[in-house]
Design a protein around this motif. Structure first.
Motif, PDB file in Angstrom:
ATOM      1  N   GLY A   7       1.015  -1.267   0.125  1.00  0.00           N
ATOM      2  CA  GLY A   7      -0.110   0.009  -0.098  1.00  0.00           C
ATOM      3  C   GLY A   7       0.737   1.185  -0.056  1.00  0.00           C
ATOM      4  N   LEU A  78      -4.010  -6.821  -7.833  1.00  0.00           N
ATOM      5  CA  LEU A  78      -4.162  -5.486  -7.523  1.00  0.00           C
ATOM      6  C   LEU A  78      -4.180  -4.528  -8.429  1.00  0.00           C
ATOM      7  CD1 LEU A  78      -1.893  -5.885  -4.292  1.00  0.00           C
ATOM      8  CD2 LEU A  78      -4.549  -5.487  -4.360  1.00  0.00           C
ATOM      9  N   LEU A  81      -7.631  -4.665 -10.216  1.00  0.00           N
ATOM     10  CA  LEU A  81      -8.695  -4.071  -9.527  1.00  0.00           C
ATOM     11  C   LEU A  81      -8.540  -2.275  -9.625  1.00  0.00           C
ATOM     12  CD1 LEU A  81      -9.170  -5.961  -6.187  1.00  0.00           C
ATOM     13  CD2 LEU A  81     -10.377  -6.272  -8.335  1.00  0.00           C
ATOM     14  N   ALA A  82      -7.457  -1.924  -9.558  1.00  0.00           N
ATOM     15  CA  ALA A  82      -7.071  -0.530  -9.628  1.00  0.00           C
ATOM     16  C   ALA A  82      -7.489  -0.005 -10.962  1.00  0.00           C
ATOM     17  CB  ALA A  82      -5.824  -0.211  -9.143  1.00  0.00           C
ATOM     18  N   ARG A  84      -9.681  -1.057 -13.145  1.00  0.00           N
ATOM     19  CA  ARG A  84     -11.121  -0.938 -13.583  1.00  0.00           C
ATOM     20  C   ARG A  84     -12.034   0.036 -12.702  1.00  0.00           C
ATOM     21  NH1 ARG A  84     -13.978  -6.274 -11.115  1.00  0.00           N
ATOM     22  NH2 ARG A  84     -13.764  -5.651  -8.771  1.00  0.00           N
ATOM     23  N   THR A  85     -11.621   0.469 -11.388  1.00  0.00           N
ATOM     24  CA  THR A  85     -12.254   1.501 -10.719  1.00  0.00           C
ATOM     25  C   THR A  85     -11.519   2.884 -11.217  1.00  0.00           C
ATOM     26  OG1 THR A  85     -10.852   1.164  -9.052  1.00  0.00           O
ATOM     27  CG2 THR A  85     -12.759   0.035  -8.791  1.00  0.00           C
ATOM     28  N   HIS A  87      -9.033   3.820 -10.576  1.00  0.00           N
ATOM     29  CA  HIS A  87      -7.784   4.157  -9.492  1.00  0.00           C
ATOM     30  C   HIS A  87      -6.433   3.894 -10.270  1.00  0.00           C
ATOM     31  CE1 HIS A  87      -9.912   5.237  -5.743  1.00  0.00           C
ATOM     32  NE2 HIS A  87     -10.690   5.569  -6.722  1.00  0.00           N
ATOM     33  N   ARG A  89      -2.979   3.465 -11.000  1.00  0.00           N
ATOM     34  CA  ARG A  89      -1.597   3.912 -10.640  1.00  0.00           C
ATOM     35  C   ARG A  89      -0.976   4.666 -11.750  1.00  0.00           C
ATOM     36  NH1 ARG A  89       0.251   4.277  -6.555  1.00  0.00           N
ATOM     37  NH2 ARG A  89       2.497   4.461  -7.412  1.00  0.00           N
TER      38      ARG A  89
ATOM     39  N   MET B   1      -4.633   4.116  -4.104  1.00  0.00           N
ATOM     40  CA  MET B   1      -3.954   2.844  -4.055  1.00  0.00           C
ATOM     41  C   MET B   1      -4.865   1.867  -3.378  1.00  0.00           C
ATOM     42  SD  MET B   1      -1.624   1.091  -5.226  1.00  0.00           S
ATOM     43  CE  MET B   1      -0.944  -0.414  -5.457  1.00  0.00           C
ATOM     44  N   ILE B   2      -5.088   0.745  -3.806  1.00  0.00           N
ATOM     45  CA  ILE B   2      -6.173  -0.367  -3.590  1.00  0.00           C
ATOM     46  C   ILE B   2      -5.617  -0.697  -2.507  1.00  0.00           C
ATOM     47  CG2 ILE B   2      -7.094  -2.503  -4.183  1.00  0.00           C
ATOM     48  CD1 ILE B   2      -8.503  -0.246  -5.473  1.00  0.00           C
ATOM     49  N   ALA B  49     -15.617   3.511  -2.350  1.00  0.00           N
ATOM     50  CA  ALA B  49     -15.082   4.375  -3.377  1.00  0.00           C
ATOM     51  C   ALA B  49     -13.732   3.583  -4.307  1.00  0.00           C
ATOM     52  CB  ALA B  49     -14.165   5.585  -2.572  1.00  0.00           C
ATOM     53  N   GLY B  50     -13.250   2.715  -3.415  1.00  0.00           N
ATOM     54  CA  GLY B  50     -12.164   1.960  -4.143  1.00  0.00           C
ATOM     55  C   GLY B  50     -12.638   0.919  -5.032  1.00  0.00           C
ATOM     56  N   GLY B  51     -13.824   0.636  -4.836  1.00  0.00           N
ATOM     57  CA  GLY B  51     -14.579  -0.361  -5.521  1.00  0.00           C
ATOM     58  C   GLY B  51     -14.557  -1.793  -4.935  1.00  0.00           C
TER      59      GLY B  51
END
Lengths: 224, 224
Positions: A7, A78, A81-82, A84-85, A87, A89, B1-2, B49-51
């Motif tokens: 993280g 990870l 997942l990041a 598709r939302t 988010h 990086r 960051m997820i 919010a992070g999905g």
DNA sequence: GCAATGCTTCGGCTACCATCGAAGCATGAA
DNA sequence: TTCATGCTTCGATGGTAGCCGAAGCATTGC
């Protein structure tokens, strides 16, 4: 907790840098993460304690690599997942199209073209690959001598293998490393087929017009 | 960051609690994580919010569930990495052996025995499973009628499926949910094969001596 | 309407941890 | 040996984020 290790932004940057499968020194990782060596050292020992990376001493350098494919797999998950939302990086792989197409990975060719090259070598039975191990065939030796003036004796090195599969971060597939990979990249440069971008620190490799054609003739997959 | 979302202990506890596939209210999750509702609320909005989780309003409750199987998959991957380095989280699943063996998941049987039961049903062609979907076969209907006095018309429900695969957090495999899962658990209780532990709030299911034998006769896998 | 329940927002407190300067080891080179 | 490089350890600092008390909405029930 493993996730908290990943993280932290600095550590995430280091891990991302290691996703290409190559081992990097502590200082290189510090630079990748944009932090001082002493801070990096702290992070690296935590990542090691968490089993995410493994060190390898070599002289006064300390190389780090991801422990194994499981770690890489979870990191990819990870990132998935990041992505598709939204988010995504900033550093989840080369964003520059030129960098995705052709770049230097240490001293050999990576990116789309690097992957394409290894694919073709394999398809033409010039190399045989089993997992990470790659072996040059007799046909392969003839091919190299004929088209690139590379002879086997140029490729021997005390510690480095001739061929090695290197995971391509942007393509998520293998490209060719080892002394052969390095020699081929060097030959491309000598033949003025390609050259590293002039921008300091850039890893982009620019192919010339004729270079692109010659390369496609030898290693093209008919895609373009 | 997820990863940092998952990294926080309180949030990790919440996600762990959600790994059984069921939706939980904000207060329940707060209790699972051992924090106050207002702190939990903050965490939950971040996870949303992070999905990673999705809310569902129902009256004055707010139910949260994991977004989908991808999220669960990544969480399992992380747990896997944690497990092998001995960095096992305290709450990475039920620590109580009795809880691992047999427990209530909402209204049906979970834990080792729950997984074992679904395995056997599948092996004997009493149900057919494709991913999350499970279907009762004709053989299965006969089996239920004969051994557990359960008839298909007892299982119809306007919104709830008869069978459903439910991911077992302690075993990392599926057990049987749906109206059939609930009916079977209820039948076990009626037959005095098993009963929920008397301790308030406990989810442990205790099997009687004879219950254990009967269960093993029908669903045993020969392990003990 | 009023009260109770469930959840969220706000404000301030606290603790943790990333960060870096300085100093300390180790390895390799001269 | 002495110096340089690469990395680590130590100590102090600061920013961030988790946490809870109190108060504010929303929904349900009476």
């Amino acid at each position: 907790m493993i996730a908290s290790l990943v993280g932290d932004p600095a550590r995430a940057n280091m891990l991302t840098a290691l996703m290409n499968g190559r081992a990097l020194t502590a200082s290189e990782l510090a630079q990748e993460a944009g932090i001082t060596p002493q801070t990096a050292s702290s992070h690296l020992s935590k990542l090691e304690a968490g089993g995410l990376i493994e060190p390898e001493k070599q002289g006064r350098h300390r190389y780090y690599r991801l422990t194994d494919d499981d770690v890489a797999g979870v990191l990819e998950g990870l990132a998935g997942l990041a992505a598709r939302t939204g988010h995504m990086r900033v550093r989840t792989g080369p964003k520059d199209p030129a960098l995705r197409r052709a770049r230097i990975c240490y001293d050999h060719l990576a990116g789309d073209l690097g992957v394409q090259m290894l694919d073709t070598l394999r398809a033409k039975n010039l190399v045989k690959q089993r997992k990470q191990e790659i072996e040059l065939t007799a046909d392969g030796e003839r091919f190299l001598a004929k088209h690139l003036q590379i002879s086997p004796d140029m490729l021997t090195h005390p510690r480095r293998p001739v061929c090695k599969a290197c995971l391509d971060w942007s393509e998520r597939r293998h490209h060719l490393a080892g002394t052969l990979g390095a020699a081929m990249m060097q030959r491309f440069a000598e033949l003025k087929w390609a050259a590293r971008d002039a921008t300091p620190g850039s890893r982009v490799v620019n192919f010339t017009r004729t270079g692109e054609k010659q390369f496609a003739a030898l290693f093209g997959d008919g895609r373009d």
